[in-house]
Design a protein around this motif. Structure first.
Motif, mmCIF file in Angstrom:
data_model
loop_
_atom_site.group_PDB
_atom_site.id
_atom_site.type_symbol
_atom_site.label_atom_id
_atom_site.label_comp_id
_atom_site.label_asym_id
_atom_site.label_seq_id
_atom_site.Cartn_x
_atom_site.Cartn_y
_atom_site.Cartn_z
ATOM 1 N N SER A 89 0.816 -1.218 0.000
ATOM 2 C CA SER A 89 0.000 0.000 0.000
ATOM 3 C C SER A 89 0.850 1.269 0.000
ATOM 4 C CB SER A 89 -0.947 0.011 1.203
ATOM 5 O OG SER A 89 -0.241 0.009 2.430
ATOM 6 N N THR A 90 2.154 1.115 0.213
ATOM 7 C CA THR A 90 3.048 2.266 0.129
ATOM 8 C C THR A 90 3.106 2.807 -1.302
ATOM 9 O OG1 THR A 90 4.358 1.416 1.973
ATOM 10 C CG2 THR A 90 5.385 3.097 0.628
ATOM 11 N N LEU A 91 2.810 1.961 -2.296
ATOM 12 C CA LEU A 91 2.719 2.442 -3.679
ATOM 13 C C LEU A 91 1.719 3.592 -3.773
ATOM 14 C CD1 LEU A 91 2.585 -0.885 -5.747
ATOM 15 C CD2 LEU A 91 4.413 0.828 -5.804
ATOM 16 N N SER A 92 0.565 3.387 -3.171
ATOM 17 C CA SER A 92 -0.484 4.405 -3.180
ATOM 18 C C SER A 92 -0.057 5.636 -2.370
ATOM 19 C CB SER A 92 -1.770 3.807 -2.614
ATOM 20 O OG SER A 92 -2.843 4.695 -2.728
ATOM 21 N N ALA A 93 0.624 5.395 -1.244
ATOM 22 C CA ALA A 93 1.082 6.505 -0.402
ATOM 23 C C ALA A 93 2.146 7.345 -1.116
ATOM 24 C CB ALA A 93 1.637 5.967 0.915
ATOM 25 N N ILE A 94 2.964 6.706 -1.954
ATOM 26 C CA ILE A 94 3.959 7.449 -2.733
ATOM 27 C C ILE A 94 3.259 8.355 -3.742
ATOM 28 C CG2 ILE A 94 5.749 7.199 -4.504
ATOM 29 C CD1 ILE A 94 6.637 4.641 -2.978
ATOM 30 N N ALA A 95 2.239 7.830 -4.417
ATOM 31 C CA ALA A 95 1.451 8.657 -5.335
ATOM 32 C C ALA A 95 0.822 9.825 -4.586
ATOM 33 C CB ALA A 95 0.371 7.804 -6.005
ATOM 34 N N HIS A 96 0.351 9.553 -3.392
ATOM 35 C CA HIS A 96 -0.239 10.573 -2.515
ATOM 36 C C HIS A 96 0.766 11.705 -2.261
ATOM 37 C CE1 HIS A 96 -3.086 11.343 0.995
ATOM 38 N NE2 HIS A 96 -2.140 12.251 1.154
ATOM 39 N N THR A 97 1.987 11.340 -1.905
ATOM 40 C CA THR A 97 3.027 12.327 -1.619
ATOM 41 C C THR A 97 3.391 13.109 -2.874
ATOM 42 O OG1 THR A 97 3.889 10.776 0.036
ATOM 43 C CG2 THR A 97 5.287 12.640 -0.537
ATOM 44 N N MET A 98 3.348 12.446 -4.022
ATOM 45 C CA MET A 98 3.666 13.120 -5.279
ATOM 46 C C MET A 98 2.604 14.149 -5.655
ATOM 47 S SD MET A 98 5.306 10.010 -7.538
ATOM 48 C CE MET A 98 5.966 11.065 -8.824
ATOM 49 N N ILE A 99 1.356 13.921 -5.260
ATOM 50 C CA ILE A 99 0.321 14.935 -5.480
ATOM 51 C C ILE A 99 0.644 16.177 -4.651
ATOM 52 C CG2 ILE A 99 -2.130 15.489 -5.202
ATOM 53 C CD1 ILE A 99 -2.755 12.545 -5.773
ATOM 54 N N GLY A 100 1.133 15.968 -3.420
ATOM 55 C CA GLY A 100 1.597 17.097 -2.620
ATOM 56 C C GLY A 100 2.763 17.818 -3.296
ATOM 57 N N PHE A 101 3.654 17.044 -3.908
ATOM 58 C CA PHE A 101 4.780 17.607 -4.654
ATOM 59 C C PHE A 101 4.274 18.511 -5.776
ATOM 60 C CE2 PHE A 101 8.012 17.430 -7.981
ATOM 61 C CZ PHE A 101 9.184 17.654 -7.269
ATOM 62 N N LEU A 102 3.238 18.061 -6.488
ATOM 63 C CA LEU A 102 2.638 18.873 -7.548
ATOM 64 C C LEU A 102 2.035 20.161 -6.996
ATOM 65 C CD1 LEU A 102 0.909 16.037 -9.595
ATOM 66 C CD2 LEU A 102 2.676 17.586 -10.468
ATOM 67 N N CYS A 103 1.454 20.076 -5.800
ATOM 68 C CA CYS A 103 0.902 21.275 -5.160
ATOM 69 C C CYS A 103 2.016 22.256 -4.823
ATOM 70 C CB CYS A 103 0.118 20.892 -3.911
ATOM 71 S SG CYS A 103 -0.751 22.269 -3.129
ATOM 72 N N GLY A 104 3.175 21.723 -4.393
ATOM 73 C CA GLY A 104 4.325 22.586 -4.141
ATOM 74 C C GLY A 104 4.757 23.304 -5.399
ATOM 75 N N GLN A 105 4.710 22.595 -6.523
ATOM 76 C CA GLN A 105 5.048 23.200 -7.812
ATOM 77 C C GLN A 105 4.078 24.331 -8.137
ATOM 78 O OE1 GLN A 105 4.827 20.402 -11.118
ATOM 79 N NE2 GLN A 105 6.686 21.256 -11.990
ATOM 80 N N LEU A 106 2.809 24.120 -7.852
ATOM 81 C CA LEU A 106 1.800 25.157 -8.095
ATOM 82 C C LEU A 106 2.033 26.359 -7.185
ATOM 83 C CD1 LEU A 106 -0.851 26.305 -9.164
ATOM 84 C CD2 LEU A 106 -2.077 24.819 -7.572
ATOM 85 N N ILE A 107 2.342 26.114 -5.926
ATOM 86 C CA ILE A 107 2.583 27.199 -4.980
ATOM 87 C C ILE A 107 3.738 28.087 -5.438
ATOM 88 C CG2 ILE A 107 3.451 27.691 -2.654
ATOM 89 C CD1 ILE A 107 1.795 25.322 -1.668
ATOM 90 N N CYS A 108 4.755 27.473 -6.036
ATOM 91 C CA CYS A 108 5.956 28.212 -6.460
ATOM 92 C C CYS A 108 5.866 28.730 -7.887
ATOM 93 C CB CYS A 108 7.187 27.323 -6.324
ATOM 94 S SG CYS A 108 7.615 26.926 -4.623
ATOM 95 N N SER A 109 4.726 28.560 -8.557
ATOM 96 C CA SER A 109 4.590 29.038 -9.930
ATOM 97 C C SER A 109 4.613 30.560 -9.962
ATOM 98 C CB SER A 109 3.296 28.516 -10.551
ATOM 99 O OG SER A 109 2.164 29.092 -9.911
ATOM 100 N N LYS A 110 4.790 31.109 -11.154
ATOM 101 C CA LYS A 110 4.947 32.559 -11.303
ATOM 102 C C LYS A 110 3.620 33.303 -11.405
ATOM 103 C CE LYS A 110 9.483 32.116 -13.495
ATOM 104 N NZ LYS A 110 10.317 32.395 -14.710
#
Length: 368
Positions: free
Chosen positions: A197-218
């Motif tokens: 189930s850590t596979l799913s949790a890794i995807a979960h964390t990567m969605i947070g990573f994408l949100c970080g990318q959005l937060i830092c956008s111009k």
């Protein structure tokens, strides 16, 4: 650092602090508790089920913000830092399990230490997402998230992952065969932090990573907030729709659970950023900020340290009967068991907050 960037980071710290405070609260009721402060036995979701996924989501954001400082370069220094932190978190997780046995006199309990738990999952998700971030082009993040969730969905469907029976559930069987019964969680048919189930949790964390990318956008802050609200709503709706076929289930970290909890976390973060911009309620300034902001920042600035402290403190309180003594005192004033349990949990949160406040006032931030 720009003023806007500082505000965004404060918003993240406030939400992280709220999450850690809730993690400590729901983990430390005494006796009978309200249903929303307990994990659902199997399918479904309560407030209690939100706290760990919220933390993983924010860890994904923090991973983006941290690695952005080094331009996502896979230098020896960055690699050592990532590996060191992942190993440290994993070992601390094992150390908590060891301490739980050792305080009872079982010092040589290595044959039945629980291998997978909260900090171990955090360590593995951090390691994989960080290595992905510095070795793979970020344009592949969304396809990888979709691929991981699709792969895990197939595993769950084909492997009978929703079966409340360790003998037929593939998630339980993989853990049992690889690690053995003595090293796993025993209060349910599957280990809620198990390997597959850590596979799913890794995807979960990567969605947070994408949100970080959005937060830092111009884009201007207003557009970023709007996009966070939109994406959060879409993820939440998609998760509830998917739950028709793959029900919400924290125990197996189902794909629908990932989408709904990430969506709700994004919505809440967007709301906190908006409140910070529009009101002084959650604002931090040179004088320290509002009492509400400071309360959550105390937890948000030392999140993992205070979480680990709370786990160790709970073990000590239980072993020496301190929890019973405090609860009995509270129960003598508050007769209703559920409300007395909540009062005890809030007292426990406050004790940990006082430790954190001393660190916060002295600008001591312990990074784990």
């Amino acid at each position: 650092m720009s003023k806007k960037t500082t505000k965004r980071l404060v918003s993240l710290d406030v939400l992280r602090g709220l999450t850690v405070a809730m993690m400590i609260l729901v983990n430390n009721g005494h006796g009978e508790s309200f249903s929303q402060l307990q994990h659902v036995k199997w399918n479904g979701m309560t407030v209690c089920d939100l706290v760990f996924p919220f933390f993983l989501f924010m860890m994904g954001i923090s991973t983006y913000l941290s690695l952005k400082k080094t331009q996502f370069q896979a230098t020896p220094y960055v690699l050592r830092k990532i590996l060191k932190r992942a190993v440290l978190l994993f070992l601390i997780g094992l150390g908590i399990s060891w301490f739980d046995h050792a305080i009872e006199g079982d010092w040589l309990c290595f044959g039945h230490l629980r291998i997978w738990a909260v900090l171990q999952r955090i360590a593995l998700c951090y390691l994989v997402v960080s290595l992905f971030a510095i070795t793979v082009k970020h344009k592949y993040t969304i396809p990888v998230v979709i691929g991981l969730l699709a792969l895990y969905s197939v595993i769950v469907i084909v492997g009978n992952g929703y079966a409340y029976d360790s003998a037929t559930n593939v998630l339980a069987q993989v853990d049992l065969r690889l690690f053995g019964y003595d090293h796993l969680y025993h209060k349910g048919p599957v280990d809620p932090e198990g390997l597959v189930s850590t596979l799913s949790a890794i995807a979960h964390t990567m969605i947070g990573f994408l949100c970080g990318q959005l937060i830092c956008s111009k884009a201007i802050l207003k557009k970023r907030i709007l996009k966070m609200f939109t994406n959060g709503a879409l993820l939440t709706i998609a998760g509830f729709v998917l739950a028709i076929w793959l029900p919400l289930n924290k125990r197996i970290w189902s794909p629908s659970f990932v989408l709904v909890t990430c969506g709700l976390a994004m919505l809440l973060l967007a709301l906190i950023i908006l409140l910070e911009q529009k009101t002084p309620l959650l604002r931090k300034d040179e004088q320290g900020g509002s009492p509400l902001a400071v309360f959550f920042l105390v937890f948000g600035m030392n999140p993992l340290f205070l979480y680990v402290l709370s786990e160790l403190m709970a073990i000590v309180f239980g072993h020496f009967g301190i929890n019973d003594a405090i609860f009995d005192g509270i129960h003598s004033v508050i007769s209703a068991p559920k409300w007395a349990s909540l009062a005890y949990a809030l007292t426990f949160v406050l004790i940990n907050w006082l430790v954190g406040y001393v660190l916060y006032r002295r600008n001591i931030f312990i990074k784990l």
